[in-house]
Scaffold this motif. Structure first.
Motif, PDB file in Angstrom:
ATOM      1  N   ASP A  77       0.813  -1.215   0.000  1.00 31.28           N
ATOM      2  CA  ASP A  77       0.000   0.000   0.000  1.00 31.28           C
ATOM      3  C   ASP A  77       0.848   1.268   0.000  1.00 31.28           C
ATOM      4  OD1 ASP A  77       1.034  -0.511   2.502  1.00 31.28           O
ATOM      5  OD2 ASP A  77      -0.723   0.230   3.585  1.00 31.28           O
ATOM      6  N   HIS A  78       2.107   1.165  -0.435  1.00 31.13           N
ATOM      7  CA  HIS A  78       2.994   2.326  -0.422  1.00 31.13           C
ATOM      8  C   HIS A  78       3.470   2.708  -1.822  1.00 31.13           C
ATOM      9  CE1 HIS A  78       3.072   1.835   3.905  1.00 31.13           C
ATOM     10  NE2 HIS A  78       3.781   2.945   4.008  1.00 31.13           N
ATOM     11  N   LEU A  79       3.842   3.984  -1.952  1.00 32.92           N
ATOM     12  CA  LEU A  79       4.407   4.528  -3.168  1.00 32.92           C
ATOM     13  C   LEU A  79       5.760   5.146  -2.839  1.00 32.92           C
ATOM     14  CD1 LEU A  79       1.187   6.399  -4.316  1.00 32.92           C
ATOM     15  CD2 LEU A  79       2.019   4.253  -5.277  1.00 32.92           C
ATOM     16  N   THR A  80       6.657   5.143  -3.806  1.00 35.87           N
ATOM     17  CA  THR A  80       7.973   5.748  -3.603  1.00 35.87           C
ATOM     18  C   THR A  80       8.335   6.597  -4.810  1.00 35.87           C
ATOM     19  OG1 THR A  80       8.710   3.841  -2.294  1.00 35.87           O
ATOM     20  CG2 THR A  80      10.415   5.323  -3.126  1.00 35.87           C
ATOM     21  N   LEU A  81       8.702   7.836  -4.550  1.00 31.47           N
ATOM     22  CA  LEU A  81       9.226   8.722  -5.588  1.00 31.47           C
ATOM     23  C   LEU A  81      10.723   8.848  -5.371  1.00 31.47           C
ATOM     24  CD1 LEU A  81       7.813  12.071  -6.864  1.00 31.47           C
ATOM     25  CD2 LEU A  81      10.220  11.907  -6.203  1.00 31.47           C
ATOM     26  N   ALA A  82      11.502   8.570  -6.416  1.00 33.52           N
ATOM     27  CA  ALA A  82      12.957   8.693  -6.333  1.00 33.52           C
ATOM     28  C   ALA A  82      13.404   9.883  -7.175  1.00 33.52           C
ATOM     29  CB  ALA A  82      13.627   7.418  -6.818  1.00 33.52           C
ATOM     30  N   LEU A  83      14.072  10.833  -6.529  1.00 33.83           N
ATOM     31  CA  LEU A  83      14.619  12.012  -7.197  1.00 33.83           C
ATOM     32  C   LEU A  83      16.131  11.799  -7.336  1.00 33.83           C
ATOM     33  CD1 LEU A  83      14.391  14.933  -8.269  1.00 33.83           C
ATOM     34  CD2 LEU A  83      14.606  15.719  -5.903  1.00 33.83           C
ATOM     35  N   GLN A  84      16.588  11.597  -8.566  1.00 38.13           N
ATOM     36  CA  GLN A  84      17.980  11.229  -8.812  1.00 38.13           C
ATOM     37  C   GLN A  84      18.901  12.434  -8.644  1.00 38.13           C
ATOM     38  OE1 GLN A  84      18.123   7.987  -9.491  1.00 38.13           O
ATOM     39  NE2 GLN A  84      20.343   7.745  -9.702  1.00 38.13           N
ATOM     40  N   HIS A  85      20.026  12.234  -7.921  1.00 34.89           N
ATOM     41  CA  HIS A  85      21.013  13.297  -7.737  1.00 34.89           C
ATOM     42  C   HIS A  85      22.319  12.993  -8.478  1.00 34.89           C
ATOM     43  CE1 HIS A  85      18.326  14.887  -4.789  1.00 34.89           C
ATOM     44  NE2 HIS A  85      18.562  13.943  -3.901  1.00 34.89           N
ATOM     45  N   ARG A  86      22.754  11.732  -8.379  1.00 38.42           N
ATOM     46  CA  ARG A  86      24.044  11.340  -8.970  1.00 38.42           C
ATOM     47  C   ARG A  86      23.897   9.946  -9.567  1.00 38.42           C
ATOM     48  NH1 ARG A  86      28.131   8.792  -6.128  1.00 38.42           N
ATOM     49  NH2 ARG A  86      27.144   9.408  -4.178  1.00 38.42           N
ATOM     50  N   GLY A  87      24.574   9.733 -10.701  1.00 38.08           N
ATOM     51  CA  GLY A  87      24.437   8.450 -11.382  1.00 38.08           C
ATOM     52  C   GLY A  87      23.113   8.365 -12.121  1.00 38.08           C
ATOM     53  N   THR A  88      22.888   7.240 -12.785  1.00 44.17           N
ATOM     54  CA  THR A  88      21.637   7.019 -13.496  1.00 44.17           C
ATOM     55  C   THR A  88      20.949   5.771 -12.964  1.00 44.17           C
ATOM     56  OG1 THR A  88      22.726   5.718 -15.222  1.00 44.17           O
ATOM     57  CG2 THR A  88      22.485   8.091 -15.611  1.00 44.17           C
ATOM     58  N   ALA A  89      19.661   5.671 -13.226  1.00 38.69           N
ATOM     59  CA  ALA A  89      18.876   4.510 -12.800  1.00 38.69           C
ATOM     60  C   ALA A  89      17.903   4.148 -13.911  1.00 38.69           C
ATOM     61  CB  ALA A  89      18.120   4.820 -11.507  1.00 38.69           C
ATOM     62  N   ARG A  90      17.633   2.853 -14.065  1.00 38.93           N
ATOM     63  CA  ARG A  90      16.640   2.375 -15.021  1.00 38.93           C
ATOM     64  C   ARG A  90      15.549   1.650 -14.245  1.00 38.93           C
ATOM     65  NH1 ARG A  90      19.325  -1.524 -17.881  1.00 38.93           N
ATOM     66  NH2 ARG A  90      21.225  -1.231 -16.679  1.00 38.93           N
ATOM     67  N   LEU A  91      14.328   2.153 -14.371  1.00 42.46           N
ATOM     68  CA  LEU A  91      13.179   1.607 -13.657  1.00 42.46           C
ATOM     69  C   LEU A  91      12.242   0.935 -14.645  1.00 42.46           C
ATOM     70  CD1 LEU A  91      11.342   1.382 -11.086  1.00 42.46           C
ATOM     71  CD2 LEU A  91      10.405   3.616 -11.723  1.00 42.46           C
ATOM     72  N   ALA A  92      11.781  -0.276 -14.303  1.00 46.88           N
ATOM     73  CA  ALA A  92      10.834  -1.006 -15.140  1.00 46.88           C
ATOM     74  C   ALA A  92       9.639  -1.433 -14.293  1.00 46.88           C
ATOM     75  CB  ALA A  92      11.495  -2.235 -15.763  1.00 46.88           C
ATOM     76  N   GLN A  93       8.437  -1.057 -14.734  1.00 44.45           N
ATOM     77  CA  GLN A  93       7.201  -1.466 -14.063  1.00 44.45           C
ATOM     78  C   GLN A  93       6.044  -1.359 -15.050  1.00 44.45           C
ATOM     79  OE1 GLN A  93       5.769   0.777 -10.530  1.00 44.45           O
ATOM     80  NE2 GLN A  93       5.304  -1.202  -9.625  1.00 44.45           N
ATOM     81  N   ASP A  94       5.143  -2.333 -14.987  1.00 38.29           N
ATOM     82  CA  ASP A  94       3.940  -2.331 -15.838  1.00 38.29           C
ATOM     83  C   ASP A  94       4.269  -2.219 -17.327  1.00 38.29           C
ATOM     84  OD1 ASP A  94       2.485  -2.410 -13.501  1.00 38.29           O
ATOM     85  OD2 ASP A  94       2.140  -0.258 -13.445  1.00 38.29           O
ATOM     86  N   GLY A  95       5.389  -2.800 -17.751  1.00 43.30           N
ATOM     87  CA  GLY A  95       5.754  -2.745 -19.159  1.00 43.30           C
ATOM     88  C   GLY A  95       6.443  -1.465 -19.578  1.00 43.30           C
ATOM     89  N   HIS A  96       6.601  -0.518 -18.661  1.00 45.64           N
ATOM     90  CA  HIS A  96       7.286   0.737 -18.958  1.00 45.64           C
ATOM     91  C   HIS A  96       8.746   0.640 -18.504  1.00 45.64           C
ATOM     92  CE1 HIS A  96       3.444   2.620 -19.807  1.00 45.64           C
ATOM     93  NE2 HIS A  96       2.992   2.213 -18.632  1.00 45.64           N
ATOM     94  N   ARG A  97       9.641   1.201 -19.280  1.00 42.43           N
ATOM     95  CA  ARG A  97      11.056   1.258 -18.921  1.00 42.43           C
ATOM     96  C   ARG A  97      11.530   2.703 -19.074  1.00 42.43           C
ATOM     97  NH1 ARG A  97      13.314  -3.817 -18.712  1.00 42.43           N
ATOM     98  NH2 ARG A  97      11.971  -5.477 -19.510  1.00 42.43           N
ATOM     99  N   VAL A  98      12.044   3.268 -17.996  1.00 41.65           N
ATOM    100  CA  VAL A  98      12.454   4.667 -18.040  1.00 41.65           C
ATOM    101  C   VAL A  98      13.877   4.814 -17.512  1.00 41.65           C
ATOM    102  CG1 VAL A  98      10.093   5.481 -17.768  1.00 41.65           C
ATOM    103  CG2 VAL A  98      11.493   5.167 -15.734  1.00 41.65           C
ATOM    104  N   LEU A  99      14.558   5.811 -18.035  1.00 43.30           N
ATOM    105  CA  LEU A  99      15.903   6.128 -17.598  1.00 43.30           C
ATOM    106  C   LEU A  99      15.871   7.415 -16.789  1.00 43.30           C
ATOM    107  CD1 LEU A  99      19.013   5.668 -17.753  1.00 43.30           C
ATOM    108  CD2 LEU A  99      18.992   7.090 -19.826  1.00 43.30           C
TER     109      LEU A  99
END
Length: 321
Positions: A77-99
């Motif tokens: 029942d939780h949500l998380t917002l990640a605000l990137q500061h350094r480096g890169t991240a690739r997130l995949a959920q529900d068929g979506h892939r974002v950099l």
């Protein structure tokens, strides 16, 4: 007072296990696999702002997975917002892939599987909250989840700037922390409305600025039972009609938004250590409810339990809402 989990003093051979437990304990059950043979130091520094947990995460390359089996262990029942500061991240959920590049942010929903790849040393601030706290609907989440928001312009830029400053000052904002956190969640609702093609009455910029001022005024006067749309509009030199137009942008009426904030305040007050020594009626009165019976009905409708049941619950995270 911030909570710090740091692997610097942990032997290298034990760091992977320690970090896995630290991440899962801070957020939700997760499978964390480090990509370094000899893991370097990593740290999580967390502060609480009302219903919002703000955590600065700094570590080396790793892969993080939220599987169906881990969802069954809790935290869905939780949500998380990640605000990137350094480096890169690739997130995949529900068929979506974002950099995610530095400055960008994205939201993940703990109720559905996701994976996150961090291929280099990184730092990001995670804003973690129960999905019932922010006023986001399922339609809102569909346009926000696993979407990379780059702070180039418009509402996304405003949200990123606000979150970045909020994260930097998270441990120094009492007693206004809960109000500021509520504003952050309201900005996300506004961002979702914009993505769904529901523009504000005066365009995104002016509407956001006006709404922020109005909401801050309301949050500072929640305990006043005489807080009405007429008085709020007069305090901001606008018509009641214009005030209602602003809150149509939010998807709720003015009085409904006020009631939600009052109920949240009551829920936190009743859950505090020693809260059982405070009467339900006194808490309701302090947050602007003039009728104890109306408060009880509203509380049960919102959270599925009565105020007394919530106050007496030994493990409140198991109670709906």
């Amino acid at each position: 007072m911030p909570v710090v989990l740091d692997t610097a003093a942990v032997p290298r051979a034990d760091r992977a296990e320690f970090w896995h437990e630290a991440v899962s304990r801070t957020f939700i059950p997760l499978d964390v696999r480090l990509r370094e043979e000899a893991p370097g130091p990593a740290a999580i520094t967390s502060d609480r702002m009302g219903e919002l947990q703000v955590s600065l995460v700094q570590a080396g390359p790793q892969r993080v997975v939220r599987s169906a089996a881990l969802i069954a262990r809790g935290g869905e029942d939780h949500l998380t917002l990640a605000l990137q500061h350094r480096g890169t991240a690739r997130l995949a959920q529900d068929g979506h892939r974002v950099l995610l590049r530095p400055g960008a942010f994205a939201i993940s929903d703990a109720g559905r599987p996701f994976a996150k790849e961090l291929d280099e040393p990184f730092a990001f601030t995670a804003f973690h909250w129960p999905r019932t706290a922010g006023g986001l609907t399922e339609d809102d989440l569909r346009v926000l989840t696993a979407t990379a928001f780059d702070p180039d312009a418009g509402t996304a830029r405003l949200v990123a700037c606000y979150l970045e400053r909020l994260g930097r000052a998270a441990g120094q904002l009492e007693p206004a922390a809960a109000r500021l956190a509520a504003t952050a969640l309201d900005l996300l609702v506004t961002l979702a409305h914009e993505r769904r093609g529901r523009p504000g009455p005066d365009g995104p910029g002016p509407a956001l600025a006006t709404l922020a001022r109005v909401k801050d005024h309301i949050l500072n006067h929640l305990g006043d039972p005489g807080l009405t749309p007429e008085r709020i509009a007069a305090a901001h030199h606008m018509s009641v009609r214009h005030l209602h137009k602003l809150f149509r942008y939010e998807g709720v009426t003015v009085m409904r938004w006020i009631q939600q904030r009052r109920l949240e305040g009551c829920r936190r007050a009743l859950a505090r250590p020693g809260g059982d020594r405070t009467t339900v009626a006194a808490v309701a009165n302090r947050w602007g409810f003039v009728s104890a019976s109306h408060f009880s009905r509203s509380f049960r409708a919102a959270y599925g339990v009565s105020p007394r049941e919530w106050q007496a619950a030994p493990v409140r995270t198991a109670v709906p809402g």
